[in-house]
Design an enzyme around this catalytic site. Structure first.
Site, PDB file in Angstrom:
ATOM      1  N   SER A  63     -28.372  47.656 -76.032  1.00  0.00           N
ATOM      2  CA  SER A  63     -27.275  48.530 -77.242  1.00  0.00           C
ATOM      3  C   SER A  63     -27.060  46.573 -78.001  1.00  0.00           C
ATOM      4  O   SER A  63     -28.268  46.406 -79.019  1.00  0.00           O
ATOM      5  CB  SER A  63     -26.718  49.876 -78.065  1.00  0.00           C
ATOM      6  OG  SER A  63     -27.471  50.586 -77.113  1.00  0.00           O
TER       7      SER A  63
ATOM      8  N   TYR B 160     -13.447  47.308 -72.187  1.00  0.00           N
ATOM      9  CA  TYR B 160     -13.765  45.482 -71.660  1.00  0.00           C
ATOM     10  C   TYR B 160     -13.306  45.423 -69.953  1.00  0.00           C
ATOM     11  O   TYR B 160     -12.944  44.963 -69.423  1.00  0.00           O
ATOM     12  CB  TYR B 160     -11.428  45.648 -71.721  1.00  0.00           C
ATOM     13  CG  TYR B 160     -11.094  45.810 -73.807  1.00  0.00           C
ATOM     14  CD1 TYR B 160     -12.124  45.299 -74.494  1.00  0.00           C
ATOM     15  CD2 TYR B 160     -10.110  45.447 -73.813  1.00  0.00           C
ATOM     16  CE1 TYR B 160     -11.689  45.435 -76.042  1.00  0.00           C
ATOM     17  CE2 TYR B 160      -9.586  45.899 -75.164  1.00  0.00           C
ATOM     18  CZ  TYR B 160     -10.784  45.700 -76.402  1.00  0.00           C
ATOM     19  OH  TYR B 160      -9.817  45.272 -77.370  1.00  0.00           O
TER      20      TYR B 160
HETATM   21  C1  LIG Z   1     -15.337  40.676 -80.148  1.00  0.00           C
HETATM   22  C2  LIG Z   1     -15.212  41.313 -79.098  1.00  0.00           C
HETATM   23  C3  LIG Z   1     -14.785  42.688 -79.711  1.00  0.00           C
HETATM   24  C4  LIG Z   1     -14.587  44.230 -79.278  1.00  0.00           C
HETATM   25  N1  LIG Z   1     -13.768  44.643 -80.011  1.00  0.00           N
HETATM   26  C5  LIG Z   1     -14.391  46.410 -79.387  1.00  0.00           C
HETATM   27  C6  LIG Z   1     -12.645  47.279 -80.390  1.00  0.00           C
HETATM   28  O1  LIG Z   1     -12.352  46.476 -81.244  1.00  0.00           O
HETATM   29  N2  LIG Z   1     -12.896  47.800 -79.774  1.00  0.00           N
HETATM   30  C7  LIG Z   1     -13.876  49.005 -78.700  1.00  0.00           C
HETATM   31  O2  LIG Z   1     -13.322  49.518 -78.018  1.00  0.00           O
HETATM   32  N3  LIG Z   1     -14.190  47.992 -77.643  1.00  0.00           N
HETATM   33  C8  LIG Z   1     -14.667  46.441 -78.781  1.00  0.00           C
HETATM   34  N4  LIG Z   1     -15.424  45.759 -77.850  1.00  0.00           N
HETATM   35  C9  LIG Z   1     -15.636  46.347 -76.365  1.00  0.00           C
HETATM   36  C10 LIG Z   1     -17.225  46.863 -76.981  1.00  0.00           C
HETATM   37  O3  LIG Z   1     -16.963  47.641 -77.781  1.00  0.00           O
HETATM   38  C11 LIG Z   1     -17.906  47.045 -75.252  1.00  0.00           C
HETATM   39  O4  LIG Z   1     -18.833  45.612 -75.130  1.00  0.00           O
HETATM   40  C12 LIG Z   1     -19.081  47.685 -76.050  1.00  0.00           C
HETATM   41  O5  LIG Z   1     -19.733  48.336 -74.121  1.00  0.00           O
HETATM   42  C13 LIG Z   1     -20.101  47.131 -76.406  1.00  0.00           C
HETATM   43  O6  LIG Z   1     -22.145  48.101 -76.431  1.00  0.00           O
HETATM   44  P1  LIG Z   1     -23.205  47.351 -77.197  1.00  0.00           P
HETATM   45  O7  LIG Z   1     -23.995  48.253 -77.123  1.00  0.00           O
HETATM   46  O8  LIG Z   1     -22.786  46.421 -77.906  1.00  0.00           O
HETATM   47  O9  LIG Z   1     -22.704  46.586 -76.112  1.00  0.00           O
HETATM   48  P2  LIG Z   1     -24.562  46.285 -74.550  1.00  0.00           P
HETATM   49  O10 LIG Z   1     -23.998  45.198 -73.342  1.00  0.00           O
HETATM   50  O11 LIG Z   1     -25.381  47.040 -75.443  1.00  0.00           O
HETATM   51  O12 LIG Z   1     -23.971  48.004 -73.803  1.00  0.00           O
HETATM   52  C14 LIG Z   1     -22.726  47.715 -72.688  1.00  0.00           C
HETATM   53  C15 LIG Z   1     -23.059  48.972 -71.084  1.00  0.00           C
HETATM   54  O13 LIG Z   1     -23.212  50.310 -72.624  1.00  0.00           O
HETATM   55  C16 LIG Z   1     -24.274  50.391 -71.364  1.00  0.00           C
HETATM   56  N5  LIG Z   1     -25.070  50.966 -72.894  1.00  0.00           N
HETATM   57  C17 LIG Z   1     -25.842  50.215 -74.192  1.00  0.00           C
HETATM   58  N6  LIG Z   1     -26.543  51.355 -74.511  1.00  0.00           N
HETATM   59  C18 LIG Z   1     -26.655  52.233 -73.897  1.00  0.00           C
HETATM   60  C19 LIG Z   1     -27.372  53.437 -74.308  1.00  0.00           C
HETATM   61  N7  LIG Z   1     -28.259  53.803 -75.986  1.00  0.00           N
HETATM   62  N8  LIG Z   1     -27.275  54.346 -73.427  1.00  0.00           N
HETATM   63  C20 LIG Z   1     -26.887  54.413 -72.292  1.00  0.00           C
HETATM   64  N9  LIG Z   1     -25.726  53.463 -72.104  1.00  0.00           N
HETATM   65  C21 LIG Z   1     -26.104  52.740 -72.852  1.00  0.00           C
HETATM   66  C22 LIG Z   1     -25.303  48.904 -71.584  1.00  0.00           C
HETATM   67  O14 LIG Z   1     -26.070  49.209 -69.919  1.00  0.00           O
HETATM   68  C23 LIG Z   1     -24.018  48.564 -70.436  1.00  0.00           C
HETATM   69  O15 LIG Z   1     -23.525  49.489 -69.678  1.00  0.00           O
HETATM   70  C24 LIG Z   1     -15.077  44.136 -77.808  1.00  0.00           C
HETATM   71  C25 LIG Z   1     -15.947  43.403 -77.797  1.00  0.00           C
HETATM   72  C26 LIG Z   1     -16.489  42.011 -78.098  1.00  0.00           C
HETATM   73  C27 LIG Z   1     -17.310  41.243 -77.377  1.00  0.00           C
END
Ligand SMILES: Cc1cc2nc3c(=O)[nH]c(=O)nc-3n(C[C@H](O)[C@H](O)[C@H](O)COP(=O)(O)OP(=O)(O)OC[C@H]3O[C@@H](n4cnc5c(N)ncnc54)[C@H](O)[C@@H]3O)c2cc1C
Ligand SMILES: *[C@@H]1O[C@H](CO)[C@@H](O)[C@H](O)[C@H]1NC(C)=O
Ligand SMILES: *[C@@H]1O[C@H](CO)[C@@H](O)[C@H](O)[C@H]1NC(C)=O
Ligand SMILES: *[C@@H]1O[C@H](CO)[C@@H](O)[C@H](O)[C@H]1NC(C)=O
Ligand SMILES: *[C@@H]1O[C@H](CO)[C@@H](O)[C@H](O)[C@H]1NC(C)=O
Ligand SMILES: *[C@@H]1O[C@H](CO)[C@@H](O)[C@H](O)[C@H]1NC(C)=O
Ligand SMILES: *[C@@H]1O[C@H](CO)[C@@H](O)[C@H](O)[C@H]1NC(C)=O
Ligand SMILES: *[C@@H]1O[C@H](CO)[C@@H](O)[C@H](O)[C@H]1NC(C)=O
Ligand SMILES: *[C@@H]1O[C@H](CO)[C@@H](O)[C@H](O)[C@H]1NC(C)=O
Ligand SMILES: *[C@@H]1O[C@H](CO)[C@@H](O)[C@H](O)[C@H]1NC(C)=O
Length: 523
Positions: A103, A466
């Site tokens: 995502s 994390y």
């Molecule tokens: C700079 C930074 C700040 C952050 N701050 C916070 C914060 O304040 N609070 C917090 O809780 N977290 C925070 N995070 C962590 C963040 O919430 C997680 O990394 C989260 O998993 C990211 O989601 P994404 O869709 O961007 O990532 P992706 O890398 O796309 O997905 C993460 C995981 O979820 C799975 N996934 C994604 N989309 C789906 C879907 N549609 N269906 C099923 N599985 C799916 C992926 O396969 C993977 O295992 C932060 C991360 C970073 C890098």
């Protein structure tokens, strides 16, 4: 029949037999995929020979550690319709090809776009709508939407509505919500998943299910158990929360040589007990001001006015010395920019920016839970330690408030009552040399090691969002071993792990949805 035409027919038959029998699983997947969709697939699928392949792949690689050196997918499917997700799952499953679901791409370990066995990425970047219903005070959010888009859309409609989720607004709804999701309103409203009331998922058979048709077990599992073990989540229905039309924020910075040990120690005692409307995060950064020094930031948010905040802080945390001039009042949606370190007055449209980092950054992240105050001398040791590194920051996020009221079994996220705060270790750097990468990762690990006596143990708890591959991971990722899974599973989910395994065994018995840290099936 002439000899020539006989030969021709024979050749054609031989060729067609050989094409059906010797085709690779991936070619079979392509055939299956194009047959399932009525429209042309050329604008949905990117294979490595497409000139845009790298651009699409890299667009959401948020951790440069996984940009160049890791295996590339066989293809990236950029779904533009729910039916594309359905066809992808059906055709990958029948050809036994692994899936990676992406995502926002913020996974610290790159599990949404990296695999050590052949794989295809389903990228939800185009499925990114946000639909706010003002009457119901709800919103449907597609998984590819960023938190920034969510905040912007809510803020444009009504300054008294909000949603409790993360600070980094380029994070995707898909990963963030399925991993729990927390932010600066956690002490008042709990996690994102505590405020999610429905979802749509494509299951292993390619069916689209909502809360009613998936049942309460699966709906429970995807709210904090990680989505990618169970299916592809298309969208989430959020119950919005009510906030005051203006909130107050501040960021008070002190250097560690300014007699700040006692203040930090006191913070541990009071931050988890403060009024629910008040959240004060601590952050330790290494800064260069003539000399290299650790700076402590007290970053706060109060769901109310400055006039109400000041006496509250003066009463419970006078050591902070918070002044009126430190405080800024603004609508909640503006405060989401403040938390991302944007200057006051930054246009709200910045929330819609696609993540783009001018400098490539490499990331190693880890987490810990703290249940008893860390002694003063150890706080000072931590500062001495992190100054030896170059770029590791530590964030202490207070729990308490609403987090104490929710049972650990209510969602898969188990870290509720009894925690003073959550530590984020976040090392991010720009040096691309392999030696520097190793040095930084080593340094992160040494800080984590140092903290062992002062944080939770048996198990040493960790926050799923994390993501940390060091606490156990399956390699190769196509075999999910129960003993390995129990190692990371008990840290992420504690007593909820067994229920997650039961749900998994029921909805995906053949373990199609698997990756390095997925939930295993029970045999
Ligand atoms: C700079 C930074 C700040 C952050 N701050 C916070 C914060 O304040 N609070 C917090 O809780 N977290 C925070 N995070 C962590 C963040 O919430 C997680 O990394 C989260 O998993 C990211 O989601 P994404 O869709 O961007 O990532 P992706 O890398 O796309 O997905 C993460 C995981 O979820 C799975 N996934 C994604 N989309 C789906 C879907 N549609 N269906 C099923 N599985 C799916 C992926 O396969 C993977 O295992 C932060 C991360 C970073 C890098
Ligand atoms: C393809 O077209 C058929 C017939 O028009 C229709 O029944 C089917 O639902 C369509 N499939 C998709 C995925 O659009
Ligand atoms: C590359 O992908 C684009 C968009 O999907 C498509 O228009 C184009 O035809 C593809 N090119 C090749 C060489 O496959
Ligand atoms: C896992 O992947 C490896 C490497 O691609 C392969 O050799 C092995 O057969 C796979 N195992 C299963 C159970 O799919
Ligand atoms: C905005 O939301 C608040 C809180 O629910 C409500 O009281 C108010 O009437 C809403 N205003 C508008 C214009 O919808
Ligand atoms: C440091 O803070 C303590 C209490 O917070 C105070 O008693 C002491 O005087 C301070 N020392 C200096 C040098 O400011
Ligand atoms: C803080 O509280 C003390 C008494 O507890 C009072 O003397 C002082 O005036 C208060 N300061 C502010 C800024 O409210
Ligand atoms: C909040 O954002 C709006 C829209 O950009 C802007 O008009 C307003 O000045 C901002 N308020 C503050 C306090 O930043
Ligand atoms: C990057 O790291 C390498 C190896 O540690 C070091 O030799 C080099 O000087 C560093 N480069 C920069 C720009 O800091
Ligand atoms: C990193 O740690 C490993 C294992 O302790 C060690 O072998 C290696 O030399 C270290 N690398 C660097 C660059 O410090």
């Amino acid at each position: 029949m002439g000899k020539l035409s006989f030969l021709f027919i024979t050749l054609t038959i031989v060729m067609s037999i050989s094409t059906t029998t010797s085709q690779s699983p991936f070619q079979n997947f392509l055939n299956c995929f194009s047959q399932s969709l009525n429209s042309s697939i050329s604008d949905i699928i990117y294979t490595p020979n497409n000139i845009s392949f790298s651009t699409i792949l890299n667009m959401k690689i948020q951790n440069k550690r996984f940009k160049t050196t890791t295996p590339k997918p066989l293809a990236i499917i950029t779904a533009k319709d729910d039916s594309h997700v359905q066809a992808t799952i059906q055709c990958l499953k029948s050809n036994k090809i692994q899936i990676r679901i992406r995502s926002g791409g913020h996974d610290f370990e790159g599990f949404s776009y990296v695999s050590d066995v052949p794989f295809v990425i389903i990228d939800l970047l185009h499925l990114n709508s946000v639909d706010v219903n003002l009457q119901e005070e709800t919103a449907w959010v597609e998984s590819g939407a960023t938190l920034g888009k969510l905040y912007y859309t809510i803020g444009k409609k009504n300054n008294s509505l909000a949603f409790p989720s993360g600070v980094c607004f380029s994070v995707g709804a898909g990963g963030h919500f399925s991993g729990g999701g927390y932010g600066n309103m956690m002490r008042k409203f709990g996690l994102s998943v505590d405020n999610i009331i429905d979802a749509k998922i494509v299951d292993v058979n390619g069916n689209i299910l909502d809360r009613k048709s998936m049942g309460e077990d699966l709906f429970w599992a995807i709210r904090g158990g990680g989505g990618a073990s169970y299916g592809v989540i298309l969208s989430w229905k959020l119950k919005l929360v009510q906030v005051t039309s203006q909130v107050t924020v501040f960021n008070v910075k002190r250097n560690v040589n300014e007699n700040v040990t006692d203040v930090v120690y006191k913070w541990q005692l009071i931050a988890p007990k403060l009024h629910k409307d008040l959240f004060i995060r601590l952050q330790f950064n290494v800064v260069h001001i003539g000399q290299k020094i650790v700076q402590v930031s007290f970053i706060g948010q109060f769901l109310g006015t400055i006039e109400r905040l000041l006496p509250l802080v003066n009463e419970s945390f006078p050591e902070l010395g918070l002044k009126k001039s430190d405080c800024f009042s603004m609508p909640w949606v503006n405060s989401t920019l403040f938390w991302y370190d944007k200057p006051i007055g930054t246009p709200l449209e910045v929330l819609l920016d696609e993540p783009k980092d001018p400098q490539p950054t490499y990331i190693k992240g880890q987490s810990d839970y703290v249940k008893k105050p860390i002694p003063k001398e150890i706080i000072e040791c931590i500062w001495e330690l992190i100054i030896k590194g170059e770029s590791l920051l530590m964030q202490w996020n207070p729990y308490g408030g609403r987090m104490e009221e929710i049972l650990p079994s209510e969602t898969p996220f188990p870290h509720r009552a009894g925690n003073l705060f959550l530590i984020l270790y976040y090392n991010n750097w720009i040096n691309e040399s392999s030696q520097a990468i190793e040095r930084h990762v080593n340094f992160s690990r040494s800080v984590y090691e140092f903290m062992t006596p002062y944080v939770s143990n048996s198990p040493r708890e960790a926050f799923l969002n994390y993501r940390d591959g060091d606490i156990g991971a399956n390699h190769p990722s196509n075999v999910t071993k129960m003993d390995i899974a129990r190692t990371y599973g008990s840290k992420f989910f504690k007593g909820n792990f067994e229920r997650l395994v039961s749900v998994k065994t029921k909805v995906d018995p053949e373990n199609f949805f698997r990756f390095e840290q997925s939930i295993p099936t029970r045999s």
